[in-house]
Design an enzyme around this catalytic site. Structure first.
Site, PDB file in Angstrom:
ATOM      1  N   HIS A 179       0.965  -1.216   0.094  1.00 37.10           N
ATOM      2  CA  HIS A 179       0.146   0.091   0.008  1.00 37.10           C
ATOM      3  C   HIS A 179       0.739   1.096   0.046  1.00 37.10           C
ATOM      4  CE1 HIS A 179      -3.178  -2.717   2.081  1.00 37.10           C
ATOM      5  NE2 HIS A 179      -3.462  -2.482   0.815  1.00 37.10           N
ATOM      6  N   GLU A 230       1.651   3.408   3.041  1.00 38.27           N
ATOM      7  CA  GLU A 230       2.367   2.566   4.464  1.00 38.27           C
ATOM      8  C   GLU A 230       3.893   2.390   4.072  1.00 38.27           C
ATOM      9  OE1 GLU A 230      -0.279  -0.953   4.804  1.00 38.27           O
ATOM     10  OE2 GLU A 230      -1.930   0.089   4.703  1.00 38.27           O
ATOM     11  N   HIS A 279       3.221  -3.807   6.144  1.00 34.16           N
ATOM     12  CA  HIS A 279       2.552  -2.818   6.228  1.00 34.16           C
ATOM     13  C   HIS A 279       2.291  -1.863   7.321  1.00 34.16           C
ATOM     14  CE1 HIS A 279      -0.192  -4.644   3.056  1.00 34.16           C
ATOM     15  NE2 HIS A 279       0.310  -5.895   3.164  1.00 34.16           N
ATOM     16  N   GLU A 317       2.879  -5.763  10.348  1.00 33.92           N
ATOM     17  CA  GLU A 317       2.202  -4.405  10.606  1.00 33.92           C
ATOM     18  C   GLU A 317       3.120  -3.588  11.572  1.00 33.92           C
ATOM     19  OE1 GLU A 317      -0.628  -3.045   9.146  1.00 33.92           O
ATOM     20  OE2 GLU A 317      -1.337  -4.737   8.263  1.00 33.92           O
TER      21      GLU A 317
END
Length: 666
Positions: free
Chosen positions: A250, A253, A393, A485
């Site tokens: 993304h 990100e 991410h 993440e």
């Protein structure tokens, strides 16, 4: 007669009263027009106002007749953006060199040409910066064409700049020399050009263990550049596990993108410094790093941050990070764009003999919107026998593992484990526990906080999605992938980058070392030939891996006792009992010898849901991806984007000639 004479006299009077024509054959009849000679004039191009002279002349060396002509050309446009285009590298040398041609030095009403030696020195030092963005060396910086030798009274256009650099060098004599730029980590955000330049510098600095290669281009033509590390980085070696890291799926990100750039620099520098842990890792593993899968989205995200820097609301977010730059330039979410193989597995799970591995890509997938970034990564995944992977991410602080799609009939969030749930939890814990804080309860943030346990979570239990990259890796190939993440701020301030690197760098290394967990080996026939496509099965785990081209395989497993078998059509099944101790950090070697046998039809599983190897090997069987991209480009009345770099449209002006001299392969 008198009338005729009167008319002639009138005509004579008219002729005698009209201006006399200029006849060069009659001396003194008229003065020839004298063109005014060009004179020295002030340098008035704003991007050239710091040259070591103040006077120039038009027409210039390129033939621009006026200042307006020079300003309207693609040459001056390039000089005005070269700093950002090259990520600050070779600036202001390139700009000043170009200005010496666009606004040449003028003294005593005479144009002086810049020195060939200066041009050649800059070209040798800076040509790689243009290579990094796939741009040709500018034609007006052709040293042999527009620059002259010292014997022809040339001048050094960088004279003032060199004087400043000498003063700075003198002031810093007491300080130790800086480290090599290829391996010095600068804790600031990298533009796409800076990222590529950094990876190229690492490759140059560590050429024995590093190489870069492209897996394709984004929809706007930006290169998807990978850097690989190994003792033989350009090719696969027998039984050496392959792993990959992918960042910036993304575009907004961005922390993973920066961590992977730093990781490449770190691996190079530590290997050269003799770090035994890094040397062992690189000597026994082939590591592939793709810092940015979505460079187009990153550009949009950066612009979004810059547009919102004036926000005085200290309590609010820096910008709406959930939207700006998340998707690619087609507005496709790349982590929802892979084939949804998980639904296929769920639909077959009650059938006898149904598998959860090497699921072919269904034909209908190719009739949807397949992003070029997704396409490139899928081909990459299929072309290399990857064992282990992670994609990075932002927006949360957790490691998620497959499945990403919930097995709930309505796809509501629900714990949905794979047959390899134990090894996936092990992999996720490996990263989370090696992270400075991810495994701590106090570090929880984001939407995963209510369900995550010590920094890990099942993807479907957290947020059910279809078409994710980690599910595709697991169900289509031998590769096991998790999603990391890195923090709740998707685009944190630059001052937090050092802390993020400190928190993650050991976890990045520790996770890569798990590629050596479990077992590996070679499957051969009675004549010693490796057999491709042999299924390596583990009792109790309904998910197989298959052997690669020369019969080698890798199977990630948790410690314990495992019954492992090797099967292939036309061969008798071979089986072995394997014991993996808890503290075994090197893959156990388990080879198999398969003996030819007559197939027993009753022992073969008859299930139409299990597609043949031929179906698996078909990739884009109807060439739909190429058709789609062609139609998309025609509908927008453009040339094929793949043939033009991402910066091309910045220099194409309506009604003007296309600056094809910018293209390397024109």
């Amino acid at each position: 007669m008198s009338i005729m004479l009167f008319i002639l006299l009138q005509l004579f009077a008219l002729v005698s009263c009209s201006p006399r024509r200029c006849d060069p054959g009659i001396r003194g009849l008229c003065k020839p027009t004298v063109e005014e000679k060009p004179k020295c004039t002030d340098v008035s191009l704003s991007y050239c106002d710091d040259m070591p002279y103040t006077q120039t002349m038009f027409p210039n060396i390129l033939g621009h007749k006026t200042r307006e002509d020079a300003e309207a050309g693609a040459e001056y446009l390039l000089m005005s953006v070269v700093e950002s285009l090259l990520g600050g590298e070779c600036n202001p040398e390139i700009r000043m060199l170009g200005c010496s041609v666009l606004t040449p030095r003028c003294e005593r009403q005479k144009v002086l040409r810049p020195c060939w030696t200066t041009c050649e020195a800059v070209r040798k030092r800076c040509s790689h910066a243009f290579d990094a963005i796939d741009m040709a060396w500018p034609y007006f910086l052709d040293c042999d064409r527009f620059f002259v030798s010292d014997e022809e009274d040339c001048y050094d256009p960088l004279e003032g700049l060199k004087a400043e650099q000498n003063e700075e060098a003198a002031d810093s004599m007491e300080n130790p020399p800086p480290e090599d730029l290829a391996t010095t980590i600068q804790f600031s955000y990298h533009t796409n050009a800076q990222m590529i330049t950094t990876l190229k510098k690492v490759e140059e600095r560590c050429s024995d263990i590093a190489t870069t290669y492209s897996i394709g281009r984004s929809i706007e033509g930006r290169e998807l550049l990978v850097i690989a590390f190994s003792v033989n980085p350009g090719e696969h070696e027998l039984l050496e596990p392959e792993l990959k890291y992918i960042g910036n799926v993304h575009g907004n990100e961005v922390l993973g993108r920066q961590m992977l750039i730093y990781l490449a620099q770190y691996l190079c520098s530590e290997y050269l410094l003799g770090n035994e842990r890094i040397q062992k890792l690189i000597n026994t593993t082939r590591i592939h790093i793709l810092p940015s899968m979505n460079p187009d989205g990153y550009e949009v995200a950066v612009a979004g941050v810059q547009d919102n820097t004036g926000n005085d609301d200290e309590e609010g977010p820096r910008y709406d990070s959930s939207n700006i730059g998340r998707n690619n330039a087609q507005n496709v979410d790349l982590n929802r764009n892979f084939p949804d193989l998980t639904s296929i597995v769920y639909s077959r799970r009650k059938r006898k003999g149904a598998r959860t591995d090497h699921i072919p890509i269904p034909d209908y997938y190719w009739f949807g919107k397949v992003a070029p970034e997704t396409y490139a990564v899928m081909k990459w995944i299929r072309s290399i026998p990857f064992v282990l992977s992670a994609n990075f991410h932002g927006g949360d602080m957790v490691v998620s593992y497959p499945y990403d799609l919930s097995k709930h009939p309505l796809e509501r969030n629900m714990f949905s484990p794979t047959p390899d749930d134990q090894i996936f939890k092990f992999l996720a814990k490996t990263y989370a526990n090696a992270h400075e804080s991810m495994h701590l309860e106090s570090a929880k943030c984001g939407s995963s906080a209510s369900n995550s346990q010590r920094g890990i979570i099942n993807g479907a239990q957290w947020s059910s999605i279809a078409g994710s990259m980690q599910d595709f890796n697991y169900l289509h190939t031998n590769c096991f992938e998790v999603t990391v993440e890195l923090g709740c701020d998707k685009f944190p301030p630059e001052e937090e980058l050092f802390i993020a690197w400190h928190d993650n760098h050991d976890a990045l290394i520790t996770y890569m070392e798990t590629a050596h967990r479990g077992i590996k080996g070679i499957v051969q026939d009675e004549e010693g030939n490796g057999i491709k496509g042999v299924r390596i099965s583990v009792r109790g785990i309904r998910h197989d891996v298959t052997t690669a081209e020369n019969g080698e395989y890798w199977r990630l497993l948790t410690p314990g006792i495992h019954i492992v078998s090797a099967t292939a059509p036309g061969y008798a099944k071979a089986m072995k009992k394997v014991h993996l101790p808890p503290r075994m950090y090197k893959a156990g070697r388990v080879d198999f010898l398969l003996v030819k046998a007559i197939p027993d039809p009753e022992m073969q599983v008859q299930d139409d849901s299990i597609m043949s190897i031929d179906s698996y090997d078909r990739f884009d069987p109807y060439n739909q991806y190429e058709r789609y991209t062609l139609m998309a480009d025609v509908s927008q009345n453009q040339e094929l984007r793949e043939e033009k770099p991402w910066w091309w449209n910045y220099f194409v002006q309506p009604g003007g000639p296309a600056p094809t001299w910018l293209l390397k392969h024109y």
